[in-house]
Design a protein around this motif. Structure first.
Motif, PDB file in Angstrom:
ATOM      1  N   ILE A   1      38.795 -30.381  71.956  1.00 44.35           N
ATOM      2  CA  ILE A   1      39.757 -29.618  72.752  1.00 44.35           C
ATOM      3  C   ILE A   1      40.900 -29.275  71.806  1.00 44.35           C
ATOM      4  CG2 ILE A   1      41.413 -29.670  74.649  1.00 44.35           C
ATOM      5  CD1 ILE A   1      39.541 -31.581  76.093  1.00 44.35           C
ATOM      6  N   SER A   2      41.089 -28.003  71.537  1.00 44.09           N
ATOM      7  CA  SER A   2      42.117 -27.602  70.583  1.00 44.09           C
ATOM      8  C   SER A   2      43.489 -27.597  71.241  1.00 44.09           C
ATOM      9  CB  SER A   2      41.813 -26.212  70.017  1.00 44.09           C
ATOM     10  OG  SER A   2      42.066 -25.214  71.000  1.00 44.09           O
ATOM     11  N   SER A   3      44.502 -27.493  70.431  1.00 42.99           N
ATOM     12  CA  SER A   3      45.858 -27.422  70.945  1.00 42.99           C
ATOM     13  C   SER A   3      46.046 -26.181  71.817  1.00 42.99           C
ATOM     14  CB  SER A   3      46.852 -27.390  69.773  1.00 42.99           C
ATOM     15  OG  SER A   3      48.172 -27.371  70.233  1.00 42.99           O
ATOM     16  N   GLU A   4      45.399 -25.057  71.441  1.00 44.64           N
ATOM     17  CA  GLU A   4      45.544 -23.815  72.180  1.00 44.64           C
ATOM     18  C   GLU A   4      44.841 -23.836  73.537  1.00 44.64           C
ATOM     19  OE1 GLU A   4      44.460 -24.089  69.103  1.00 44.64           O
ATOM     20  OE2 GLU A   4      45.776 -22.922  67.782  1.00 44.64           O
ATOM     21  N   ASP A   5      43.862 -24.715  73.688  1.00 47.27           N
ATOM     22  CA  ASP A   5      43.097 -24.753  74.932  1.00 47.27           C
ATOM     23  C   ASP A   5      43.973 -25.052  76.148  1.00 47.27           C
ATOM     24  OD1 ASP A   5      40.745 -24.136  73.672  1.00 47.27           O
ATOM     25  OD2 ASP A   5      40.011 -26.196  73.557  1.00 47.27           O
ATOM     26  N   ILE A   6      45.061 -25.741  75.916  1.00 42.84           N
ATOM     27  CA  ILE A   6      45.924 -26.066  77.053  1.00 42.84           C
ATOM     28  C   ILE A   6      46.546 -24.802  77.648  1.00 42.84           C
ATOM     29  CG2 ILE A   6      48.163 -26.414  75.877  1.00 42.84           C
ATOM     30  CD1 ILE A   6      48.387 -29.032  77.514  1.00 42.84           C
TER      31      ILE A   6
END
Length: 404
Positions: free
Chosen positions: A278-283
């Motif tokens: 889960i990447s930082s941008e996924d949030i």
């Protein structure tokens, strides 16, 4: 010769008389009645303030547990002040100290939380204790890993307190190989390599476990071209753990990843080690609730270890870390995600990579201490806290259902 004997006899008698008088003098000292002394008669007990007293996490009872088994516990704080496998900025050996400083405004008498509707010592009555720091050598990395494993082995095999009241719930025996209840540890790092000896220790009790890994970096770096101890760094320890069979296959997950890499083969290697990303941008694209759902789905009912690198949080909010990366999550987002994981089968947790030499006004240490607070809560409950709070203006229709 006779003169010398007479002199020695005189000296002996003088010393004996002095010791006898000294002993008698102390025999006659009376313990004062403190209730009538100026301080106690006016103000009562010598209470510690938020910024005073011995340094333990949130003013919890403190004991050097590795040398003293007189106090049982269900969840313990343990420091691993180790940072000699860092690849950029060292200093995380001071992390346990800094996190305890960041926790000083907390105390069991004053840490009830509105969102949780409880506090770590009242939720299910787990016995909490700060076990101090393991004295780990900074001179020999191989020895340091063995020392950390021995310290962890020692404490998770102690008999648990089994709660301070009737609300306590056993949460580990059904996962343990021996069918017995084992205490759980929240470890204060230290650089991230401390997870390798921890997983080695947990494997003896639970077998392979899943891992929830919050970090800006994958920490599954390949080790080709390195030999022996050089293979183990704070960026490759998960690769070693996978090789040693310490993690369940395809049941572990990263959260907050945003580091630069050598190429796509790095991601492919990460997948082969058993992680999902889960990447930082996924949030931003999927929302906090979907991040939580994805983590819970990946872990399921497996025994799980949670490891949180402080660099998951953006360096604008947590600058004191060895390998900062821009674009991280906020402290509020991190807390919300942690709360959403409540009820998973946690066997332990850590907070790592706090390097206070790079901090400003203790903001990183304070954030780290708050994450530890969340660990202590979520390890004791069956489900996340409900949205809203008593007396608030919200009704169920107000919830952002598109985020669910």
């Amino acid at each position: 010769m006779i003169f010398i004997m007479i002199l020695l006899t005189a000296v002996f008698l003088a010393l004996s008389t002095s010791a006898h008088l000294h002993h008698n003098r102390h025999d006659h000292v009376q313990t004062p009645d403190i209730s009538s002394e100026p301080w106690t008669s006016k103000y009562g007990p010598q209470m510690d303030l938020g910024y005073t007293g011995p340094l333990s996490f949130a003013h919890l009872p403190y004991l050097k547990c590795l040398e003293d088994s007189s106090k049982a516990f269900d969840i313990a704080i343990l420091g691993f002040p180790f940072d000699t496998t860092t690849t950029f900025r060292p200093g995380a050996r001071f992390g346990p100290y800094a996190i305890r400083v960041g926790s000083k405004r907390m105390a069991p008498e004053w840490w009830w939380d509105m969102g949780w509707q409880g506090s770590p010592d009242s939720v299910h009555g787990a016995g909490l204790l700060d076990c101090g720091d393991a004295p780990i050598t900074p001179m020999d990395n191989a020895k340091a890993l063995v020392q950390m494993e021995a310290a962890y082995d020692t404490l998770i095999n102690r008999p648990g307190l089994e709660g301070t009241g009737t609300s306590y719930k056993n949460r580990t025996s059904f996962m343990a190989k021996d069918g017995k209840e084992h205490p759980r540890l929240v470890t204060l790092g230290g650089d991230h390599t401390i997870v390798l000896p921890i997983l080695r220790s947990l494997n003896k009790v639970y077998g392979p476990v899943s891992v929830i890994h919050f970090d800006a970096h994958m920490d599954t770096g390949p080790t080709e071209g390195r030999i022996d101890q050089e293979r183990i760094t704070h960026g490759s320890y998960f690769t070693i753990a996978w090789e040693e069979g310490l993690m369940l296959g395809n049941r572990s997950i990263h959260g907050g990843i945003r580091n630069k890499m050598s190429g796509p083969e790095f991601v492919e290697h990460d997948e082969s080690v058993g992680f999902q990303v889960i990447s930082s941008e996924d949030i931003d694209d999927y929302g906090i609730q979907n991040v939580i759902k994805a983590i819970r789905k990946r872990i399921g009912d497996a025994p799980v270890y949670l490891s949180l690198d402080i660099d998951t949080v953006d360096p604008s909010l947590a600058p004191a870390t060895g390998t900062p990366e821009a674009g991280g999550w906020t402290t509020r987002e991190m807390i919300r995600i942690l709360r959403g994981l409540t009820g998973l089968n946690f066997v332990g947790a850590d907070i790592v990579e706090v390097a206070p030499a790079y901090d400003t006004a203790d903001i990183t240490a304070i954030a780290a201490a708050d994450f530890v607070y969340e660990f202590l809560m979520m390890m004791q409950l069956d489900e996340p806290p409900k949205p809203g709070h008593p007396g608030g203006p919200w009704v169920e229709a107000d919830l952002l259902v598109h985020m669910q």
